[in-house]
Structure formats: structure tokens, C-alpha cells
Design an enzyme around this catalytic site. Structure first.
Site, PDB file in Angstrom:
ATOM      1  N   ASN A   1       0.868  -1.177   0.000  1.00  0.00           N
ATOM      2  CA  ASN A   1       0.000   0.000   0.000  1.00  0.00           C
ATOM      3  C   ASN A   1       0.908   1.232   0.000  1.00  0.00           C
ATOM      4  OD1 ASN A   1      -1.781   2.053   0.578  1.00  0.00           O
ATOM      5  ND2 ASN A   1      -2.342   1.306   2.626  1.00  0.00           N
ATOM      6  N   TRP A   2       1.008   1.855  -1.148  1.00  0.00           N
ATOM      7  CA  TRP A   2       1.935   3.002  -1.279  1.00  0.00           C
ATOM      8  C   TRP A   2       1.418   4.253  -0.573  1.00  0.00           C
ATOM      9  CZ3 TRP A   2       4.326   3.432  -6.892  1.00  0.00           C
ATOM     10  CH2 TRP A   2       4.878   2.191  -7.251  1.00  0.00           C
ATOM     11  N   LYS A   3       0.144   4.254  -0.184  1.00  0.00           N
ATOM     12  CA  LYS A   3      -0.484   5.428   0.438  1.00  0.00           C
ATOM     13  C   LYS A   3      -0.235   6.674  -0.427  1.00  0.00           C
ATOM     14  CE  LYS A   3      -0.243   3.145   4.838  1.00  0.00           C
ATOM     15  NZ  LYS A   3      -0.241   3.214   6.281  1.00  0.00           N
TER      16      LYS A   3
ATOM     17  N   HIS B   1      -9.584   0.874   4.507  1.00  0.00           N
ATOM     18  CA  HIS B   1      -8.345   1.018   5.262  1.00  0.00           C
ATOM     19  C   HIS B   1      -8.601   1.908   6.485  1.00  0.00           C
ATOM     20  CE1 HIS B   1      -4.319   2.309   6.369  1.00  0.00           C
ATOM     21  NE2 HIS B   1      -3.892   1.204   5.794  1.00  0.00           N
TER      22      HIS B   1
ATOM     23  N   GLU C   1      -7.094   4.298   7.670  1.00  0.00           N
ATOM     24  CA  GLU C   1      -6.943   5.747   7.417  1.00  0.00           C
ATOM     25  C   GLU C   1      -8.179   6.311   6.710  1.00  0.00           C
ATOM     26  OE1 GLU C   1      -3.087   5.336   5.601  1.00  0.00           O
ATOM     27  OE2 GLU C   1      -2.294   4.775   7.560  1.00  0.00           O
TER      28      GLU C   1
ATOM     29  N   GLU D   1      -5.606  -5.325  10.313  1.00  0.00           N
ATOM     30  CA  GLU D   1      -4.598  -4.307  10.589  1.00  0.00           C
ATOM     31  C   GLU D   1      -4.925  -3.596  11.897  1.00  0.00           C
ATOM     32  OE1 GLU D   1      -2.464  -2.948   6.770  1.00  0.00           O
ATOM     33  OE2 GLU D   1      -4.273  -1.759   6.983  1.00  0.00           O
TER      34      GLU D   1
ATOM     35  N   GLY E   1       2.139   2.061  10.880  1.00  0.00           N
ATOM     36  CA  GLY E   1       3.073   3.181  10.766  1.00  0.00           C
ATOM     37  C   GLY E   1       3.742   3.567  12.076  1.00  0.00           C
TER      38      GLY E   1
ATOM     39  N   SER F   1       3.143  -2.341  10.364  1.00  0.00           N
ATOM     40  CA  SER F   1       4.589  -2.395  10.613  1.00  0.00           C
ATOM     41  C   SER F   1       5.224  -3.739  10.243  1.00  0.00           C
ATOM     42  CB  SER F   1       4.903  -2.024  12.063  1.00  0.00           C
ATOM     43  OG  SER F   1       4.515  -0.679  12.318  1.00  0.00           O
TER      44      SER F   1
ATOM     45  N   GLY G   1       2.827  -1.240   4.351  1.00  0.00           N
ATOM     46  CA  GLY G   1       2.866   0.195   4.062  1.00  0.00           C
ATOM     47  C   GLY G   1       4.307   0.635   3.856  1.00  0.00           C
ATOM     48  N   GLY G   2       4.877   1.226   4.911  1.00  0.00           N
ATOM     49  CA  GLY G   2       6.215   1.817   4.837  1.00  0.00           C
ATOM     50  C   GLY G   2       7.261   0.956   4.133  1.00  0.00           C
TER      51      GLY G   2
HETATM   52  P1  PGA Z   1       2.667   0.136   7.736  1.00  0.00           P
HETATM   53  O1  PGA Z   1       1.235   0.328   7.050  1.00  0.00           O
HETATM   54  O2  PGA Z   1       3.257  -1.140   7.179  1.00  0.00           O
HETATM   55  O3  PGA Z   1       3.450   1.354   7.369  1.00  0.00           O
HETATM   56  O4  PGA Z   1       2.429   0.015   9.207  1.00  0.00           O
HETATM   57  C1  PGA Z   1       0.388  -0.755   6.804  1.00  0.00           C
HETATM   58  C2  PGA Z   1      -0.907  -0.274   6.206  1.00  0.00           C
HETATM   59  O5  PGA Z   1      -1.402   0.786   6.602  1.00  0.00           O
HETATM   60  O6  PGA Z   1      -1.494  -0.935   5.321  1.00  0.00           O
END
Ligand code: PGA
Length: 252
Positions: A9-11, A96, A98, A168, A174, A214, A235-236
Site C-alpha cells: 500500500n503506497w499510500k 483502510h 486511514e 490491521e 506506521g 509495521s 505500508g512503509g
Molecule cells: P505500515 O502500514 O506497514 O506502514 O504500518 C500498513 C498499512 O497501513 O497498510
């Protein structure tokens, strides 16, 4: 054996230049994938068509990070299933945390989006997860049960075959705080049980349930070795070809 799906997930990262670099980096590291493993990248909307072109001939699949529940119309700023399909997407992340937290998305709308995605031959990655306050209050199971029942509401067995669920925990996204493999496994087992109650065991046994929050090269192998963890939503660590590739190569 269930399939394993690792999705990045590149956000809100990567412009067109950054997209080209990341996709080319991934292509050179991931010429073949381990058996049973599907890899999906989910860049921002503006990079989807470019990513699709860059991925031609590669085993890496393309997904989006959100989608409207409507077909088309006066919905400023929204993106439809047809736009995603024509940009080359096969997957779409829905609900998600977010989106839930900053844009007020509720289970009901996520469920409507899931139905629209499946009807349009897109595979939804449906996200659920508790906040830190909910975990500390001891209501994780209740929150997850409500979210899973909500987002899967009314989906038939046939429709469920294209669904991916992502657990998640919000407190792990994050933050660098990963759920322990045992904490994650416990919730994954609950989610599979819920799918079996809504439908049946054979279907629950086939459902891919990803863990996200994470996930990094150094914790991926242990998380992915848990019985009910069938992949990761990253994500990251998906923003660099090396770290995303090592997570994929951690699948046993
Ligand atoms: P993260 O994000 O790996 O940076 O914790 C995961 C996500 O939000 O899908």
C-alpha cells in the site's frame, strides 16, 4: 494450502518519477515469485496507468487504494470501478483504517464498495482492525466481529471467493509496533471462525487473511509462519524495492 498475497500500500507516496523507479526496482528483484505467492502493488490513482504499463510481462499485479461505491456521476474527487479496471487494476483496498479515521468511512459504505468491486471483477482487500483504546479496553473481539460482519454483509459464497481480508490493528500501522505473531494469530483465527459462521468451514479455510501493521523484513517470516496468516498488507516497507522483496521472499 491457501494462497499467500503480499500487497504493498503506497499510500500518498510516489509521483510519476518515483513510480517508475519503484516499479523498475521491483521488476528487477522479482522476476519470478515463490509458488503460491501473489504480489500486488497499490500506487496512488495518478500512477495506476503508468504502473500498469511498466508492469507488462511481470508477475506483479496492480491494485488501487480506494474506490467509489457508485458507477459514475457527479461525485467530485471520486474514482469508479470502471476507471480502475481501465487503468489495469485487479485489486482494490477498501476500508483502510486511514479511510475510516480521516474520511469517516463506515462498515456500511465499505460493504457497498465491496459489492460494487466484486460485481466489477475487482478483488477487494477489506481492512478491519481495532484501535489502541479498544484493545486496552478488552473489546478487540467485539470490534473485529462487528467490522467483519459489517463489511461482509450480504456477500454470497461465490462473491466471497474474490474477497481478501486484511487484519490491521490501528495501533500497529506506521508506528513500528507490530502485533506479536501470537496476538495477530489470535485475531486471524477469530476472523476465520466468523467467516465459517457466516458461510461454512471450507469457504473459511480458503479465505486469504492478510496481516498489516509495521510488517518489515525482520518480522515478516515469523508473522507469515502463523497458521491463519496468509499474507501481508505492507505500508512503509513497500516503498523500497529491497525491503518489499525481502518480505515476499520471507514466505515459506
Ligand atoms: P505500515 O502500514 O506497514 O506502514 O504500518 C500498513 C498499512 O497501513 O497498510
Amino acid at each position: 494450502m491457501r494462497n499467500v498475497i503480499i500487497a504493498g500500500n503506497w499510500k500518498m507516496y510516489k509521483d510519476l518519477q518515483g513510480t517508475t523507479e519503484l516499479i523498475n526496482g521491483l521488476r528487477s528483484q522479482l522476476t519470478t515469485l515463490p509458488p503460491r505467492v501473489t504480489v500486488v502493488v497499490c500506487p496512488p490513482f495518478t500512477s495506476l496507468a503508468l504502473a500498469s504499463t511498466l508492469l507488462k510481462g511481470s508477475p506483479i499485479r496492480l491494485g488501487a487504494q480506494n474506490m467509489s461505491q457508485h458507477d459514475e456521476g457527479a461525485f467530485t474527487g471520486e474514482i469508479s470501478w470502471n476507471m480502475l479496471r481501465s487503468a489495469g487494476c485487479e485489486y482494490v483496498i477498501l476500508g483502510h483504517s486511514e479511510r475510516r479515521q480521516y474520511y469517516g468511512e463506515k462498515d456500511e459504505v465499505i460493504n457497498a464498495k465491496a459489492k460494487k468491486a466484486i460485481a466489477s471483477s475487482l478483488k477487494p482487500i477489506l481492512c478491519v482492525g481495532e484501535t489502541l483504546a479498544e484493545r486496552e479496553a478488552g473489546v478487540t473481539d467485539r470490534v473485529i466481529t462487528t467490522q467483519v460482519r459489517g463489511v461482509l454483509s450480504g456477500l454470497t459464497k461465490a462473491e466471497m471467493s474474490s474477497v481478501v481480508i486484511a487484519y490491521e490493528p490501528v495501533w500497529a500501522i506506521g508506528t513500528g509496533k507490530t502485533a506479536t505473531p501470537a496476538q495477530a494469530q489470535e485475531v486471524h483465527q477469530l476472523i476465520r471462525k466468523l467467516v465459517s459462521q457466516i458461510h461454512d468451514w471450507p469457504l473459511a479455510e480458503q479465505t486469504v487473511i492478510q496481516y498489516g501493521g509495521s510488517v518489515k523484513p525482520d518480522n515478516a517470516a515469523e508473522l507469515l509462519s502463523q497458521n491463519d496468516i496468509d499474507g501481508a498488507l505492507v505500508g512503509g516497507a513497500c516503498l523500497k524495492p529491497d525491503s518489499f522483496a525481502s518480505i515476499i521472499n520471507a514466505v515459506k
